[in-house]
Write a protein that holds these residues in place. Structure first.
Motif, PDB file in Angstrom:
ATOM      1  N   SER A  68      15.721  -1.590   1.247  1.00  0.00           N
ATOM      2  CA  SER A  68      15.866  -0.220   0.749  1.00  0.00           C
ATOM      3  C   SER A  68      15.031  -0.005  -0.516  1.00  0.00           C
ATOM      4  O   SER A  68      14.528   1.096  -0.741  1.00  0.00           O
ATOM      5  N   ALA A  69      14.872  -1.052  -1.329  1.00  0.00           N
ATOM      6  CA  ALA A  69      14.045  -0.932  -2.535  1.00  0.00           C
ATOM      7  C   ALA A  69      12.576  -0.749  -2.160  1.00  0.00           C
ATOM      8  O   ALA A  69      11.877   0.072  -2.766  1.00  0.00           O
ATOM      9  N   ARG A  98      11.476   0.516   0.642  1.00  0.00           N
ATOM     10  CA  ARG A  98      11.384   1.838   1.253  1.00  0.00           C
ATOM     11  C   ARG A  98      11.299   2.924   0.190  1.00  0.00           C
ATOM     12  O   ARG A  98      10.485   3.839   0.285  1.00  0.00           O
ATOM     13  N   LYS A  99      12.122   2.808  -0.841  1.00  0.00           N
ATOM     14  CA  LYS A  99      12.137   3.803  -1.921  1.00  0.00           C
ATOM     15  C   LYS A  99      10.804   3.814  -2.669  1.00  0.00           C
ATOM     16  O   LYS A  99      10.246   4.879  -2.946  1.00  0.00           O
ATOM     17  N   ILE A 100      10.270   2.658  -2.953  1.00  0.00           N
ATOM     18  CA  ILE A 100       8.989   2.555  -3.654  1.00  0.00           C
ATOM     19  C   ILE A 100       7.857   3.115  -2.789  1.00  0.00           C
ATOM     20  O   ILE A 100       6.971   3.822  -3.285  1.00  0.00           O
ATOM     21  N   ILE A 119       8.060   5.451  -0.430  1.00  0.00           N
ATOM     22  CA  ILE A 119       8.158   6.910  -0.368  1.00  0.00           C
ATOM     23  C   ILE A 119       7.662   7.536  -1.667  1.00  0.00           C
ATOM     24  O   ILE A 119       6.936   8.536  -1.653  1.00  0.00           O
ATOM     25  N   GLU A 120       8.028   6.946  -2.800  1.00  0.00           N
ATOM     26  CA  GLU A 120       7.558   7.462  -4.094  1.00  0.00           C
ATOM     27  C   GLU A 120       6.042   7.385  -4.186  1.00  0.00           C
ATOM     28  O   GLU A 120       5.389   8.317  -4.661  1.00  0.00           O
ATOM     29  N   GLN A 157       4.388  10.087  -2.085  1.00  0.00           N
ATOM     30  CA  GLN A 157       4.472  11.387  -2.752  1.00  0.00           C
ATOM     31  C   GLN A 157       3.440  11.506  -3.863  1.00  0.00           C
ATOM     32  O   GLN A 157       2.774  12.527  -3.998  1.00  0.00           O
ATOM     33  N   SER A 208       2.835   4.613   5.086  1.00  0.00           N
ATOM     34  CA  SER A 208       3.932   4.972   5.983  1.00  0.00           C
ATOM     35  C   SER A 208       3.893   4.162   7.279  1.00  0.00           C
ATOM     36  O   SER A 208       4.935   3.775   7.806  1.00  0.00           O
ATOM     37  N   HIS A 221       4.805   0.233   6.522  1.00  0.00           N
ATOM     38  CA  HIS A 221       6.214  -0.041   6.237  1.00  0.00           C
ATOM     39  C   HIS A 221       7.152   0.611   7.240  1.00  0.00           C
ATOM     40  O   HIS A 221       8.364   0.587   7.062  1.00  0.00           O
ATOM     41  N   ILE A 234       7.805   3.766   7.915  1.00  0.00           N
ATOM     42  CA  ILE A 234       8.594   4.812   7.286  1.00  0.00           C
ATOM     43  C   ILE A 234       8.077   6.153   7.777  1.00  0.00           C
ATOM     44  O   ILE A 234       6.869   6.413   7.743  1.00  0.00           O
TER      45      ILE A 234
END
Length: 109
Positions: free
Chosen positions: A3-4, A6-8, A10-11, A14, A42, A45, A47
């Motif tokens: 999850s870490a 994935r969060k990085i 996505i950031e 963006q 994307s 990973h 995503i």
């Protein structure tokens, strides 16, 4: 751990898309490269890119389209409100329908 990452990711996507939009007028090659890197993140990973980020890519040629620079945006005036986006690179036109609840009523003032 996952999850870490994935969060990085996505950031980072963006940030890259925001920079690509800012650089589109000044340096189009750099903006294409930044958008390509965002797509690559994307896919690497696995995503799914958020809807707001997917909107800046052509559906046919998958290239970055900067709103108003290498694309044409038209608003439909028919009974069904829609936005038509045309890619100037490949010529593909696609339409986004605006739901009736999102349109502003004239007598609501």
């Amino acid at each position: 751990m996952k999850s870490a990452v994935r969060k990085i990711a996505i950031e980072r996507m963006q940030i890259l898309i925001e920079k690509a939009i800012l650089n589109a007028k000044i340096n189009p090659d750099l903006s294409q490269r930044q958008a390509f890197l965002a797509r690559r993140i994307s896919t690497r990973h696995k995503i799914r890119m958020p809807y707001a980020l997917r909107m800046v890519f052509c559906k046919k040629c998958k290239s970055f389209i900067a709103p108003g620079l290498n694309s044409r945006i038209r608003i439909g005036r028919t009974s069904v409100k829609s936005i038509r986006i045309s890619c100037n690179l490949c010529g593909h036109t696609y339409r986004k329908v605006i739901p009736p609840s999102a349109t502003i009523k004239k007598n609501s003032i």
